[in-house]
Enzyme design. Structure first.
Site, PDB file in Angstrom:
ATOM      1  N   GLY A   1       0.829  -1.209   0.000  1.00 31.13           N
ATOM      2  CA  GLY A   1       0.000   0.000   0.000  1.00 31.13           C
ATOM      3  C   GLY A   1       0.855   1.247   0.000  1.00 31.13           C
ATOM      4  N   SER A   2       0.195   2.389   0.003  1.00 28.44           N
ATOM      5  CA  SER A   2       0.939   3.646  -0.144  1.00 28.44           C
ATOM      6  C   SER A   2       1.790   3.956   1.095  1.00 28.44           C
ATOM      7  CB  SER A   2      -0.026   4.795  -0.433  1.00 28.44           C
ATOM      8  OG  SER A   2      -0.989   4.901   0.601  1.00 28.44           O
TER       9      SER A   2
ATOM     10  N   GLY B   1       0.619  -0.974   6.670  1.00 29.70           N
ATOM     11  CA  GLY B   1      -0.454  -0.008   6.893  1.00 29.70           C
ATOM     12  C   GLY B   1      -1.753  -0.722   7.225  1.00 29.70           C
ATOM     13  N   ALA B   2      -2.842   0.033   7.225  1.00 38.10           N
ATOM     14  CA  ALA B   2      -4.176  -0.540   7.467  1.00 38.10           C
ATOM     15  C   ALA B   2      -5.206   0.406   6.869  1.00 38.10           C
ATOM     16  CB  ALA B   2      -4.424  -0.717   8.962  1.00 38.10           C
TER      17      ALA B   2
ATOM     18  N   LYS C   1      -7.837  -4.673   6.801  1.00 36.48           N
ATOM     19  CA  LYS C   1      -6.791  -4.548   5.797  1.00 36.48           C
ATOM     20  C   LYS C   1      -7.277  -5.188   4.494  1.00 36.48           C
ATOM     21  CE  LYS C   1      -2.594  -5.395   6.722  1.00 36.48           C
ATOM     22  NZ  LYS C   1      -2.341  -4.245   5.815  1.00 36.48           N
ATOM     23  N   GLY C   2      -6.562  -4.898   3.425  1.00 37.56           N
ATOM     24  CA  GLY C   2      -6.898  -5.528   2.153  1.00 37.56           C
ATOM     25  C   GLY C   2      -7.465  -4.572   1.121  1.00 37.56           C
TER      26      GLY C   2
ATOM     27  N   GLU D   1      -0.402 -10.705   3.386  1.00 43.24           N
ATOM     28  CA  GLU D   1      -0.157  -9.857   4.562  1.00 43.24           C
ATOM     29  C   GLU D   1      -0.443 -10.624   5.845  1.00 43.24           C
ATOM     30  OE1 GLU D   1      -1.185  -5.531   2.509  1.00 43.24           O
ATOM     31  OE2 GLU D   1      -2.688  -6.497   3.733  1.00 43.24           O
TER      32      GLU D   1
HETATM   33  C1  5RP Z   1      -3.238  -3.587   1.301  1.00 36.31           C
HETATM   34  C2  5RP Z   1      -3.471  -3.086   2.677  1.00 36.31           C
HETATM   35  C3  5RP Z   1      -2.981  -1.734   3.010  1.00 36.31           C
HETATM   36  O1  5RP Z   1      -2.197  -1.809   4.160  1.00 36.31           O
HETATM   37  C4  5RP Z   1      -4.147  -0.841   3.262  1.00 36.31           C
HETATM   38  O2  5RP Z   1      -5.009  -0.888   2.134  1.00 36.31           O
HETATM   39  C5  5RP Z   1      -3.722   0.600   3.539  1.00 36.31           C
HETATM   40  O3  5RP Z   1      -3.181   1.155   2.384  1.00 36.31           O
HETATM   41  P1  5RP Z   1      -2.650   2.636   2.315  1.00 36.31           P
HETATM   42  O4  5RP Z   1      -1.414   2.691   3.137  1.00 36.31           O
HETATM   43  O5  5RP Z   1      -2.424   2.878   0.838  1.00 36.31           O
HETATM   44  O6  5RP Z   1      -3.746   3.527   2.848  1.00 36.31           O
HETATM   45  O7  5RP Z   1      -4.026  -3.752   3.506  1.00 36.31           O
HETATM   46  O8  5RP Z   1      -3.817  -4.839   1.087  1.00 36.31           O
END
Ligand code: 5RP
Length: 223
Positions: free
Chosen positions: A29-30, A82-83, A94-95, A103
């Protein structure tokens, strides 16, 4: 501080959890991407990294960070990810990026899960963010019907295939009163590969980037 600045700040803060001469588990994720960019600065101190998605593996490689398969790694002190939502208890959704299965596997192996988020992700109750559920393709309709029985409104993430060749249902409207119980309940539906509730094995440390600075929460251990 913008949301991206908050993400970058927690990503940098997370470096203090990286153990020298050990493998590090890296999420997707970002926010995790910001962490990978920070990790590149100290890559000489690492034994290597374990990636939770093909995209993360690519980004780690692009920085010259050695990656290894989880099966070759017997000790994983820390996993950083991240989450989409996190509670002070450490329970998470998550996801959002679709990498939930890998993950959850890497998180299961790691001794410590450090969750890095911007302030918008901290919630009192999980579920405003639609809950991702990875399903075996032939079970999509059956699993969707079972999720409706639990009070959810599943939506097929059209055009998306996970790294494992499966599909994602994003479930809206669930009343997640007990995240651990609901994680168990959804996991038991035949055809479900992984549910994006990370409650039984939640975060051990939550780093929250907020305009006023970084807040650290250490949830009390679940039984
Ligand atoms: C990916 C995840 C990421 O941790 C979640 O979507 C958060 O992403 P971001 O840091 O871009 O907000 O679970 O499967």
């Amino acid at each position: 501080m913008t949301q991206d600045e908050q993400k970058r700040a927690v990503a940098r803060e997370a470096l203090r959890f990286v153990e020298p001469d050990a493998y590090i588990g890296v999420g997707s994720g970002s926010t995790a991407n910001f962490f990978i960019d920070e990790l590149a600065v100290i890559k000489h101190r690492l034994r290597g990294a374990v990636a939770s998605s093909a995209r993360t593996a690519e980004r780690l490689k692009s920085h010259g960070i050695w990656i290894d398969e989880l099966n070759n790694v017997d000790e994983l002190p820390v996993y950083i990810d991240g989450a989409d939502e996190v509670m002070e208890s450490g329970a998470m959704i998550k996801g959002g990026g679709g990498a939930l299965t890998r993950e959850k596997i890497v998180a299961a192996v790691a001794r410590k899960f450090v969750c890095i988020v911007d302030a918008s992700k901290l919630v009192k109750k999980l579920g405003a963010f639609p809950l991702p559920v990875e399903v075996i393709p032939m079970a999509r309709s059956y699993v969707a019907r079972e999720l409706v029985l639990l009070g959810g409104h599943p939506e097929w993430r059209m055009g998306f295939t996970t790294d494992n060749g499966n599909l994602i249902l994003d479930v809206h409207g669930l009343n997640i009163v007990d995240p651990i119980a609901m994680e168990a309940q959804i996991s038991q539906i035949t055809g479900v590969v992984t549910v994006g509730l990370f409650a039984r094995r939640g975060a051990d440390v939550i780093l929250i980037g907020a305009p006023e600075g970084i807040r650290t929460i250490t949830p009390t251990r679940r039984k």
